[in-house]
Design a protein around this motif. Sequence first.
Motif, short mmCIF file in Angstrom:
data_model
loop_
_atom_site.label_atom_id
_atom_site.label_comp_id
_atom_site.label_asym_id
_atom_site.label_seq_id
_atom_site.Cartn_x
_atom_site.Cartn_y
_atom_site.Cartn_z
N ASN A 271 0.76 -1.20 -0.04
CA ASN A 271 0.08 0.18 0.01
C ASN A 271 0.71 1.29 -0.06
O ASN A 271 0.41 2.35 -0.18
N LEU A 272 2.11 1.30 0.16
CA LEU A 272 2.87 2.44 0.26
C LEU A 272 3.79 2.57 -0.97
O LEU A 272 3.95 3.60 -1.60
N ALA A 273 4.02 1.61 -1.82
CA ALA A 273 4.79 1.79 -2.93
C ALA A 273 4.44 2.63 -3.97
O ALA A 273 5.13 3.17 -4.58
N HIS A 274 3.15 2.87 -4.24
CA HIS A 274 2.57 3.69 -5.11
C HIS A 274 2.12 5.00 -4.78
O HIS A 274 1.83 6.04 -5.17
N ARG A 275 2.27 5.43 -3.25
CA ARG A 275 2.26 6.59 -2.61
C ARG A 275 3.59 7.46 -2.20
O ARG A 275 3.20 8.61 -1.82
N ILE A 276 4.75 6.70 -2.59
CA ILE A 276 5.83 7.39 -2.18
C ILE A 276 6.53 7.68 -3.58
O ILE A 276 6.77 7.02 -4.40
N PRO A 277 6.82 8.96 -3.45
CA PRO A 277 7.76 9.35 -4.69
C PRO A 277 9.13 8.72 -5.08
O PRO A 277 9.76 8.12 -3.95
N GLN A 278 9.18 8.31 -6.31
CA GLN A 278 10.37 7.55 -6.85
C GLN A 278 11.68 7.86 -6.00
O GLN A 278 12.43 6.92 -5.76
N LEU A 279 12.06 9.10 -6.15
CA LEU A 279 13.27 9.66 -5.54
C LEU A 279 13.37 8.93 -4.08
O LEU A 279 14.45 8.58 -3.58
N TYR A 280 12.37 9.04 -3.23
CA TYR A 280 12.39 8.68 -1.73
C TYR A 280 12.60 7.13 -1.68
O TYR A 280 13.18 6.65 -0.96
N LEU A 281 11.93 6.73 -2.37
CA LEU A 281 11.87 5.02 -2.61
C LEU A 281 13.18 4.53 -3.07
O LEU A 281 13.79 3.61 -2.31
N ALA A 282 14.03 5.21 -3.87
CA ALA A 282 15.32 4.89 -4.36
C ALA A 282 16.31 5.11 -3.37
O ALA A 282 17.15 4.33 -2.96
N SER A 283 16.11 6.20 -2.56
CA SER A 283 17.10 6.61 -1.42
C SER A 283 16.84 5.69 -0.30
O SER A 283 17.74 5.10 0.21
N PHE A 284 15.61 5.20 -0.19
CA PHE A 284 15.46 4.09 1.04
C PHE A 284 16.03 2.70 0.49
O PHE A 284 16.60 2.21 1.55
N LEU A 285 16.01 2.59 -0.49
CA LEU A 285 16.52 1.32 -1.13
C LEU A 285 18.19 1.26 -1.31
O LEU A 285 18.99 0.34 -1.66
N GLY A 286 18.45 2.45 -1.26
CA GLY A 286 20.09 2.64 -1.61
C GLY A 286 20.49 2.47 -2.96
O GLY A 286 21.42 2.18 -2.99
N ILE A 287 19.68 3.02 -3.76
CA ILE A 287 20.01 3.08 -5.14
C ILE A 287 19.61 4.44 -5.90
O ILE A 287 18.83 5.09 -5.16
N THR A 288 19.91 4.63 -7.09
CA THR A 288 19.46 5.86 -7.64
C THR A 288 18.03 5.79 -8.23
O THR A 288 17.64 4.50 -8.61
N PRO A 289 17.40 6.62 -8.41
CA PRO A 289 16.13 6.71 -9.19
C PRO A 289 16.05 6.06 -10.67
O PRO A 289 15.38 5.26 -11.17
N THR A 290 17.31 6.07 -11.23
CA THR A 290 17.42 5.52 -12.51
C THR A 290 17.46 4.20 -12.40
O THR A 290 16.82 3.20 -13.17
N SER A 291 18.23 3.66 -11.40
CA SER A 291 18.27 2.24 -10.87
C SER A 291 16.88 1.73 -10.68
O SER A 291 16.58 0.46 -11.19
N LEU A 292 16.20 2.46 -10.06
CA LEU A 292 14.91 1.92 -9.66
C LEU A 292 13.94 1.88 -10.94
O LEU A 292 13.28 0.69 -11.16
N SER A 293 14.12 2.83 -11.90
CA SER A 293 13.29 2.70 -13.02
C SER A 293 13.58 1.59 -13.87
O SER A 293 12.81 0.79 -14.25
N ARG A 294 15.03 1.13 -13.78
CA ARG A 294 15.38 0.01 -14.49
C ARG A 294 14.81 -1.20 -13.96
O ARG A 294 14.18 -2.20 -14.58
#
Length: 190
Positions: free
Chosen positions: A160-183
């Motif tokens: 329920n959180l994944a689609h409510r969190i901006p990609q930039l913050y989710l990438a930061s939490f996961l320890g990756i760049t937003p580009t890597s998250l998109s990939r």
Amino acid sequence: MENLINYLLQFGQLNPHQIDLIKSKAITKKLARDHFYFEAGKVQREVAFLTEGIIRICYYNRDGDEITKYFLDENHFVVDVNSYTLQIPTVEYAQAITDCELVIISREAMEELSMTIIGWDAIINKITVKGMADKVNRISPMLAEDATERYLNFMKTFPNLAHRIPQLYLASFLGITPTSLSRIRRQISE
């Protein structure tokens, strides 16, 4: 306010008089998206219960990079336990990433509830232990996972959180760049 009471009742019993007392000591506060509930360098003098929205807990590393530690959604307490308990400045920030509603109880009110309600301290201790365990369980598995596994586990654990969190913050939490998250997202959907 009812969400807070229902949450407290999961950890102990409260009679109607005690519930009314708790309600009388709490105030509801709105927090607009992108605003901070607390900031590094300040001492926590209240606890908040999140009834609506998502807050991220973050800090800045030595290089000045903003790092997202974790996210809190509805029915979670928002407090830096060390700052609140020891009355020392926090080193973290709590930022609303959506519009939020919080139920706030001041330190003085918490102390009064502790002196007035038998079993209040036991309820708070159980909640604190659960919060600490949740934090460890949220972060520890990520240490041994690669980026794709971290993302997939986040999606499984917090759908329920994944689609409510901006990609930039989710990438930061996961320890990756937003580009890597998109990939990663692209590879998974293929």
